[in-house]
Scaffold this motif. Structure first.
Motif, mmCIF file in Angstrom:
data_model
loop_
_atom_site.group_PDB
_atom_site.id
_atom_site.type_symbol
_atom_site.label_atom_id
_atom_site.label_comp_id
_atom_site.label_asym_id
_atom_site.label_seq_id
_atom_site.Cartn_x
_atom_site.Cartn_y
_atom_site.Cartn_z
ATOM 1 N N SER A 8 0.799 -1.235 0.000
ATOM 2 C CA SER A 8 0.000 0.000 0.000
ATOM 3 C C SER A 8 0.824 1.274 0.000
ATOM 4 N N SER A 9 2.159 1.146 -0.074
ATOM 5 C CA SER A 9 2.986 2.353 -0.157
ATOM 6 C C SER A 9 2.798 3.043 -1.502
ATOM 7 N N ALA A 10 2.876 4.371 -1.490
ATOM 8 C CA ALA A 10 2.862 5.122 -2.748
ATOM 9 C C ALA A 10 4.186 4.938 -3.488
ATOM 10 N N ARG A 11 5.217 4.466 -2.757
ATOM 11 C CA ARG A 11 6.531 4.266 -3.383
ATOM 12 C C ARG A 11 6.642 2.830 -3.895
ATOM 13 N N ARG A 12 7.474 2.672 -4.873
ATOM 14 C CA ARG A 12 7.658 1.321 -5.410
ATOM 15 C C ARG A 12 8.992 0.764 -4.922
ATOM 16 N N ALA A 14 11.554 2.088 -3.537
ATOM 17 C CA ALA A 14 12.125 2.627 -2.299
ATOM 18 C C ALA A 14 11.314 2.295 -1.048
ATOM 19 N N SER A 15 10.219 1.596 -1.214
ATOM 20 C CA SER A 15 9.319 1.381 -0.071
ATOM 21 C C SER A 15 9.861 0.359 0.926
ATOM 22 N N HIS A 16 9.984 0.779 2.177
ATOM 23 C CA HIS A 16 10.387 -0.157 3.231
ATOM 24 C C HIS A 16 9.282 -1.171 3.526
ATOM 25 N N SER A 17 8.034 -0.691 3.576
ATOM 26 C CA SER A 17 6.950 -1.619 3.942
ATOM 27 C C SER A 17 6.792 -2.715 2.889
ATOM 28 N N THR A 18 6.961 -2.338 1.613
ATOM 29 C CA THR A 18 6.857 -3.355 0.554
ATOM 30 C C THR A 18 8.031 -4.327 0.645
ATOM 31 N N VAL A 93 2.399 -1.799 5.065
ATOM 32 C CA VAL A 93 1.615 -0.628 5.487
ATOM 33 C C VAL A 93 2.513 0.515 5.978
ATOM 34 N N PRO A 94 2.690 1.561 5.186
ATOM 35 C CA PRO A 94 3.372 2.756 5.681
ATOM 36 C C PRO A 94 2.447 3.548 6.604
ATOM 37 N N MET A 95 3.048 4.345 7.496
ATOM 38 C CA MET A 95 2.222 5.313 8.239
ATOM 39 C C MET A 95 2.202 6.608 7.449
ATOM 40 N N TYR A 96 0.997 7.063 7.108
ATOM 41 C CA TYR A 96 0.823 8.363 6.458
ATOM 42 C C TYR A 96 -0.068 9.222 7.350
ATOM 43 N N ASN A 97 0.503 10.285 7.864
ATOM 44 C CA ASN A 97 -0.284 11.224 8.677
ATOM 45 C C ASN A 97 -1.089 10.491 9.747
ATOM 46 N N PHE A 98 -0.383 9.602 10.432
ATOM 47 C CA PHE A 98 -0.878 8.843 11.582
ATOM 48 C C PHE A 98 -1.954 7.818 11.248
ATOM 49 N N GLY A 99 -2.194 7.605 9.980
ATOM 50 C CA GLY A 99 -3.186 6.606 9.622
ATOM 51 C C GLY A 99 -2.653 5.644 8.578
ATOM 52 N N LEU A 138 4.859 -2.866 9.098
ATOM 53 C CA LEU A 138 4.607 -1.438 9.288
ATOM 54 C C LEU A 138 5.897 -0.638 9.086
ATOM 55 N N ALA A 139 5.830 0.462 8.332
ATOM 56 C CA ALA A 139 6.989 1.336 8.150
ATOM 57 C C ALA A 139 6.601 2.750 8.582
ATOM 58 N N ARG A 140 7.448 3.310 9.445
ATOM 59 C CA ARG A 140 7.157 4.638 9.999
ATOM 60 C C ARG A 140 8.414 5.488 10.080
ATOM 61 N N GLY A 141 8.248 6.788 9.830
ATOM 62 C CA GLY A 141 9.365 7.710 9.977
ATOM 63 C C GLY A 141 9.714 7.928 11.423
ATOM 64 N N GLY A 142 8.710 7.985 12.294
ATOM 65 C CA GLY A 142 8.917 8.193 13.724
ATOM 66 C C GLY A 142 8.708 6.915 14.508
ATOM 67 N N LYS A 143 8.551 7.055 15.829
ATOM 68 C CA LYS A 143 8.378 5.891 16.709
ATOM 69 C C LYS A 143 7.086 6.063 17.497
ATOM 70 N N TYR A 144 6.127 5.224 17.220
ATOM 71 C CA TYR A 144 4.797 5.382 17.830
ATOM 72 C C TYR A 144 4.244 4.086 18.403
ATOM 73 N N ARG A 145 5.044 3.048 18.379
ATOM 74 C CA ARG A 145 4.554 1.748 18.872
ATOM 75 C C ARG A 145 4.039 1.877 20.309
HETATM 76 C C1 FMN Z 1 2.834 11.773 3.090
HETATM 77 C C2 FMN Z 1 3.613 11.135 4.210
HETATM 78 C C3 FMN Z 1 3.119 11.138 5.486
HETATM 79 C C4 FMN Z 1 3.831 10.555 6.516
HETATM 80 N N1 FMN Z 1 3.303 10.559 7.769
HETATM 81 C C5 FMN Z 1 3.994 9.973 8.775
HETATM 82 C C6 FMN Z 1 3.461 9.931 10.092
HETATM 83 O O1 FMN Z 1 2.366 10.394 10.376
HETATM 84 N N2 FMN Z 1 4.191 9.337 11.056
HETATM 85 C C7 FMN Z 1 5.397 8.753 10.792
HETATM 86 O O2 FMN Z 1 5.999 8.204 11.700
HETATM 87 N N3 FMN Z 1 5.928 8.772 9.554
HETATM 88 C C8 FMN Z 1 5.254 9.358 8.550
HETATM 89 N N4 FMN Z 1 5.777 9.363 7.292
HETATM 90 C C9 FMN Z 1 7.038 8.644 7.028
HETATM 91 C C10 FMN Z 1 6.738 7.266 6.453
HETATM 92 O O3 FMN Z 1 5.938 6.503 7.315
HETATM 93 C C11 FMN Z 1 8.032 6.519 6.174
HETATM 94 O O4 FMN Z 1 8.772 7.237 5.210
HETATM 95 C C12 FMN Z 1 7.777 5.105 5.682
HETATM 96 O O5 FMN Z 1 9.017 4.496 5.417
HETATM 97 C C13 FMN Z 1 6.915 5.117 4.427
HETATM 98 O O6 FMN Z 1 6.647 3.810 4.018
HETATM 99 P P1 FMN Z 1 7.342 3.166 2.739
HETATM 100 O O7 FMN Z 1 8.828 3.166 3.016
HETATM 101 O O8 FMN Z 1 6.785 1.812 2.658
HETATM 102 O O9 FMN Z 1 7.004 4.015 1.559
HETATM 103 C C14 FMN Z 1 5.077 9.956 6.250
HETATM 104 C C15 FMN Z 1 5.581 9.938 4.937
HETATM 105 C C16 FMN Z 1 4.857 10.519 3.929
HETATM 106 C C17 FMN Z 1 5.413 10.490 2.526
#
Ligand code: FMN
Length: 200
Positions: A8-12, A14-18, A93-99, A138-145
């Protein structure tokens, strides 16, 4: 064993979740080389949102649907058939804007069909997608577990359980945007979690 991988990542590339979902699938196939695999990338073929026209189509009896309504329902039918046929479901499943990403929400809306994947009984709701294992990478930029900001895991647990998918394992890659060291640590940890999840 039939495996269904949903990315479900928008990235292909480069996606960590994929990548983590693919790693999970690889380890499952190592254990069962005869396992079949269906991969659905929700960004390759975007599924339509559940709008008024879609609701109208779904609530019109099949023999009274217009060709457009029948075609809209058929799109959801295809996703339902895919998960019904799966023994194991792997979600990236990436985290996008907490959802969860909107395409994943559209997929959940498509597979949640009263009388088909769940039903209401005198005792309450009953999920009809039984006997399957689910792994969620799950892939996230921050730490929310385990914090209130993690809406993804509680939401996925609720909706998957509602559909009968009660055997769910989560793999977390967190802190991916917190510098190269944190990224490496997160990926190494996720790989360890994958080994634990497939061995469970
Ligand atoms: C539009 C957008 C929104 C994001 N929102 C969050 C967020 O709410 N919390 C977070 O921890 N990371 C957030 N991130 C970071 C992504 O979760 C992180 O880059 C993750 O690796 C994306 O998944 P992917 O690697 O599978 O594409 C966001 C990234 C993008 C592009």
């Amino acid at each position: 064993m039939n495996i269904l991988q949903i990315n479900s990542s928008a990235r292909r590339e480069a996606s960590h979740s994929t990548r983590l979902a693919t790693r999970l699938v690889q380890r499952l196939r190592d254990a069962d080389p005869k396992a079949t695999l269906t991969v659905r990338d929700l960004n390759n073929v975007p599924h339509p949102v559940l709008d008024e026209a879609a609701l109208g189509a779904l609530f019109t009896p099949a023999d009274q649907r217009t060709p457009e309504q029948a075609a809209r329902v058929a799109l959801d039918d295809a996703l339902i058939a895919e998960i019904q046929a799966a023994d194991v479901v792997v979600l990236g499943v990436p985290m996008y804007n907490f959802g969860v990403p909107a395409p994943l929400k559209n997929w959940i809306d498509a597979i949640s069909r009263a009388g088909v994947t769940f039903r209401y009984t005198e005792n309450g709701p009953e999920g009809l997608l039984k006997g399957k294992k689910v792994y969620v990478a799950l892939a996230r930029g921050g730490k929310y577990r385990n914090t209130p900001a993690d809406t993804q895991v509680p939401y996925l647990k609720i909706v998957l359980t509602f559909l009968g998918l009660t055997d769910v394992h989560f793999v977390y890659a967190e802190g991916l945007s917190m510098g190269p060291d944190a990224e490496q640590t997160a990926i190494a940890s996720a790989y360890e979690q994958i080994e634990e999840a497939v061995a469970a």
